[in-house]
Scaffold this motif. Structure first.
Motif, mmCIF file in Angstrom:
data_model
loop_
_atom_site.group_PDB
_atom_site.id
_atom_site.type_symbol
_atom_site.label_atom_id
_atom_site.label_comp_id
_atom_site.label_asym_id
_atom_site.label_seq_id
_atom_site.Cartn_x
_atom_site.Cartn_y
_atom_site.Cartn_z
ATOM 1 N N ASN A 329 -38.229 -0.588 24.589
ATOM 2 C CA ASN A 329 -38.752 -1.865 25.055
ATOM 3 C C ASN A 329 -38.198 -2.947 24.141
ATOM 4 O O ASN A 329 -37.515 -2.658 23.145
ATOM 5 C CB ASN A 329 -40.282 -1.872 25.084
ATOM 6 C CG ASN A 329 -40.895 -1.572 23.720
ATOM 7 O OD1 ASN A 329 -40.582 -2.243 22.727
ATOM 8 N ND2 ASN A 329 -41.759 -0.553 23.649
ATOM 9 N N HIS A 330 -38.486 -4.195 24.446
ATOM 10 C CA HIS A 330 -37.868 -5.291 23.690
ATOM 11 C C HIS A 330 -38.378 -5.411 22.258
ATOM 12 O O HIS A 330 -37.804 -6.173 21.459
ATOM 13 C CB HIS A 330 -38.034 -6.605 24.447
ATOM 14 C CG HIS A 330 -37.090 -6.752 25.603
ATOM 15 N ND1 HIS A 330 -35.735 -6.815 25.446
ATOM 16 C CD2 HIS A 330 -37.317 -6.817 26.943
ATOM 17 C CE1 HIS A 330 -35.144 -6.924 26.629
ATOM 18 N NE2 HIS A 330 -36.089 -6.926 27.558
ATOM 19 N N LYS A 331 -39.429 -4.668 21.887
ATOM 20 C CA LYS A 331 -39.839 -4.642 20.491
ATOM 21 C C LYS A 331 -38.818 -3.901 19.627
ATOM 22 O O LYS A 331 -38.866 -3.982 18.406
ATOM 23 C CB LYS A 331 -41.207 -3.979 20.362
ATOM 24 C CG LYS A 331 -42.350 -4.787 20.974
ATOM 25 C CD LYS A 331 -43.684 -4.076 20.784
ATOM 26 C CE LYS A 331 -44.811 -4.870 21.409
ATOM 27 N NZ LYS A 331 -46.136 -4.182 21.256
ATOM 28 N N GLU A 332 -37.902 -3.195 20.277
ATOM 29 C CA GLU A 332 -36.879 -2.421 19.566
ATOM 30 C C GLU A 332 -35.507 -3.075 19.644
ATOM 31 O O GLU A 332 -34.492 -2.427 19.356
ATOM 32 C CB GLU A 332 -36.814 -1.005 20.140
ATOM 33 C CG GLU A 332 -38.114 -0.231 20.067
ATOM 34 C CD GLU A 332 -38.051 1.067 20.837
ATOM 35 O OE1 GLU A 332 -37.571 2.076 20.286
ATOM 36 O OE2 GLU A 332 -38.476 1.067 22.020
ATOM 37 N N ASP A 333 -35.433 -4.331 20.025
ATOM 38 C CA ASP A 333 -34.147 -5.024 20.106
ATOM 39 C C ASP A 333 -33.496 -5.119 18.722
ATOM 40 O O ASP A 333 -34.161 -5.392 17.724
ATOM 41 C CB ASP A 333 -34.321 -6.434 20.669
ATOM 42 C CG ASP A 333 -34.635 -6.441 22.151
ATOM 43 O OD1 ASP A 333 -34.439 -5.392 22.800
ATOM 44 O OD2 ASP A 333 -35.065 -7.483 22.668
ATOM 45 N N VAL A 334 -32.182 -4.920 18.688
ATOM 46 C CA VAL A 334 -31.426 -4.977 17.445
ATOM 47 C C VAL A 334 -31.260 -6.426 16.977
ATOM 48 O O VAL A 334 -30.983 -7.321 17.783
ATOM 49 C CB VAL A 334 -30.028 -4.344 17.626
ATOM 50 C CG1 VAL A 334 -29.096 -4.695 16.470
ATOM 51 C CG2 VAL A 334 -30.149 -2.826 17.753
ATOM 52 N N GLY A 335 -31.407 -6.639 15.678
ATOM 53 C CA GLY A 335 -31.072 -7.918 15.059
ATOM 54 C C GLY A 335 -30.024 -7.695 13.988
ATOM 55 O O GLY A 335 -29.993 -6.639 13.332
ATOM 56 N N VAL A 336 -29.143 -8.664 13.800
ATOM 57 C CA VAL A 336 -28.036 -8.525 12.838
ATOM 58 C C VAL A 336 -27.889 -9.815 12.030
ATOM 59 O O VAL A 336 -28.005 -10.915 12.603
ATOM 60 C CB VAL A 336 -26.710 -8.203 13.553
ATOM 61 C CG1 VAL A 336 -25.547 -8.160 12.552
ATOM 62 C CG2 VAL A 336 -26.792 -6.876 14.304
ATOM 63 N N ILE A 337 -27.625 -9.680 10.735
ATOM 64 C CA ILE A 337 -27.325 -10.831 9.886
ATOM 65 C C ILE A 337 -25.974 -10.575 9.219
ATOM 66 O O ILE A 337 -25.765 -9.544 8.579
ATOM 67 C CB ILE A 337 -28.395 -11.026 8.796
ATOM 68 C CG1 ILE A 337 -29.763 -11.260 9.436
ATOM 69 C CG2 ILE A 337 -28.024 -12.214 7.900
ATOM 70 C CD1 ILE A 337 -30.887 -11.320 8.418
ATOM 71 N N CYS A 338 -25.039 -11.502 9.395
ATOM 72 C CA CYS A 338 -23.701 -11.386 8.813
ATOM 73 C C CYS A 338 -23.489 -12.448 7.745
ATOM 74 O O CYS A 338 -24.186 -13.466 7.703
ATOM 75 C CB CYS A 338 -22.618 -11.529 9.896
ATOM 76 S SG CYS A 338 -22.802 -10.433 11.310
ATOM 77 N N SER A 339 -22.473 -12.241 6.912
ATOM 78 C CA SER A 339 -22.217 -13.133 5.777
ATOM 79 C C SER A 339 -21.573 -14.443 6.170
ATOM 80 O O SER A 339 -21.542 -15.380 5.379
ATOM 81 C CB SER A 339 -21.337 -12.425 4.749
ATOM 82 O OG SER A 339 -20.037 -12.202 5.292
ATOM 83 N N GLU A 340 -20.960 -14.497 7.373
ATOM 84 C CA GLU A 340 -20.253 -15.683 7.896
ATOM 85 C C GLU A 340 -18.910 -15.904 7.214
ATOM 86 O O GLU A 340 -18.240 -16.901 7.468
ATOM 87 C CB GLU A 340 -21.089 -16.957 7.787
ATOM 88 C CG GLU A 340 -22.410 -16.882 8.525
ATOM 89 C CD GLU A 340 -23.161 -18.203 8.525
ATOM 90 O OE1 GLU A 340 -22.508 -19.234 8.793
ATOM 91 O OE2 GLU A 340 -24.367 -18.194 8.253
ATOM 92 N N GLN A 341 -18.461 -15.036 6.362
ATOM 93 C CA GLN A 341 -17.175 -15.200 5.655
ATOM 94 C C GLN A 341 -16.219 -14.082 6.066
ATOM 95 O O GLN A 341 -16.619 -12.952 6.170
ATOM 96 C CB GLN A 341 -17.385 -15.184 4.152
ATOM 97 C CG GLN A 341 -18.238 -16.337 3.663
ATOM 98 C CD GLN A 341 -17.599 -17.692 3.876
ATOM 99 O OE1 GLN A 341 -16.369 -17.824 3.794
ATOM 100 N NE2 GLN A 341 -18.391 -18.709 4.131
#
Length: 341
Positions: A329-341
């Protein structure tokens, strides 16, 4: 005289020279001008070791294939692996000056001694513009036009079938061809030359120009018979809900619809592929799940059980369940944080 002929034959067929029938191709990429480099030797296709491989070598491959300028030399292992389990590395230490017309003209070593498929060479060439879709929404839907003698013109629908549409979609780097309405209204039909008719494609051709057809410019068609093609949009992804484009909830584009990705099995390798594909540097995602920071998605959940090695150039190349199949379900949606470099 017999001795002279024997000497000539010995020189021409010596071990240092390559057979003129040698060919090259790019495999596993999104179109014919990008992928893992493969060469043919004595009827066998194999890869090229990336020892010393650079843009000069790539430029020769791009020229030989009729592609545009060489852009990158990625690792060949970042593309879809070969289905031939016995495929060998056939060339090593290729050294081109960049002006050759074919790879066989470059210095190279066929005695491969210390390379594995982890060192396969890859090439990204600019895709030359010889076919396009006009008048639709986006570049993957519209009236078929081809470039001939420096001028764009239309294609008559006489002889056209779904196999021909598949060739066009593949050539443009779009998704699969779908059945579409017939062209055209007054607003969408062409008004220039009609270049091509009676195109007869098997669906396996590299480009529309490779399909058998009538003589270019010779036809009995009008623009009421212009051909219309619709392809699925190519795979794409984005991060939404974050402070920048390099952080957020992961969404992927499939069949023209954006949807989320389930976090089952998701880890650092998958994060790295996403950040690389978005040109956002390295993954900065913490070890704990970050999706709650960006909120749940809505609509489709497209991917589940994604497995990447970390070397892929696109998330599409990673293993996953069939599109749209999941137990999330949408409680398991992936989130990602990148360095932007």
């Amino acid at each position: 005289m017999a001795l002279l002929v024997s000497l000539i034959l010995a020189i021409c067929t010596g071990p240092g020279l390559l057979e003129s029938s040698s060919t090259v191709r790019l495999v596993g990429g999104p179109h014919r001008c990008e992928g893992r480099v493969e060469v043919e030797r004595k009827g066998q296709w194999g890869t090229v070791c990336d020892d010393g491989w650079d843009l000069k070598d790539a430029a020769v491959v791009c020229r030989e294939l009729g592609c545009g300028a060489a852009k990158e030399t990625p690792s060949g292992k970042s593309y879809k692996p070969s289905t031939d389990k016995g495929q060998k590395v056939l060339l090593q230490l290729v050294d081109c000056d960049g002006t050759e017309d074919a790879l066989l003209q470059c210095e190279q070593n066929e005695d491969v001694f210390d390379c594995s498929h982890n060192e396969d060479a890859g090439v990204v060439c600019k895709l030359p513009e010889s076919v396009r879709l006009v008048g639709g929404h986006g570049r993957c839907k519209g009236r078929v036009e081809v470039k001939h003698q420096g001028q764009w013109g239309t294609v008559c629908k006489a002889g056209w079938n779904l196999s021909a549409s598949k060739v066009v979609c593949r050539q443009l780097g779009c998704g699969r061809a779908v059945l579409a309405k017939r062209c055209c209204s007054t607003a969408t039909q062409g008004n220039g030359p009609i270049w091509l008719s009676q195109a007869s494609c098997s669906g396996r051709e590299v480009s529309l120009q490779d399909c058998p057809s009538g003589v270019w410019g010779n036809h009995n068609c009008t623009h009421d018979e212009d051909t219309w093609v619709e392809c699925e949009e190519p795979f794409d992804l984005r991060l939404v809900g974050g402070e920048t484009r390099c952080s957020g909830r992961l969404e992927v584009l499939h069949k023209g619809v954006w949807g989320s990705v389930c976090d089952d099995g998701w880890g650092e390798e998958e994060d790295q592929v996403v950040c690389k594909q978005l040109d956002c540097g390295e993954s900065f995602s913490p070890s704990v799940k970050v999706q709650r920071r960006f909120g749940p998605g809505v609509g489709r959940i497209w991917l589940d059980d994604v497995r990447c090695s970390g070397d892929e150039r696109s998330l599409e190349q990673c293993q996953h369940r069939f599109w749209g199949y999941h137990n999330c379900n949408h409680k398991e949606d992936v989130g990602v944080i990148c360095s932007e470099q």
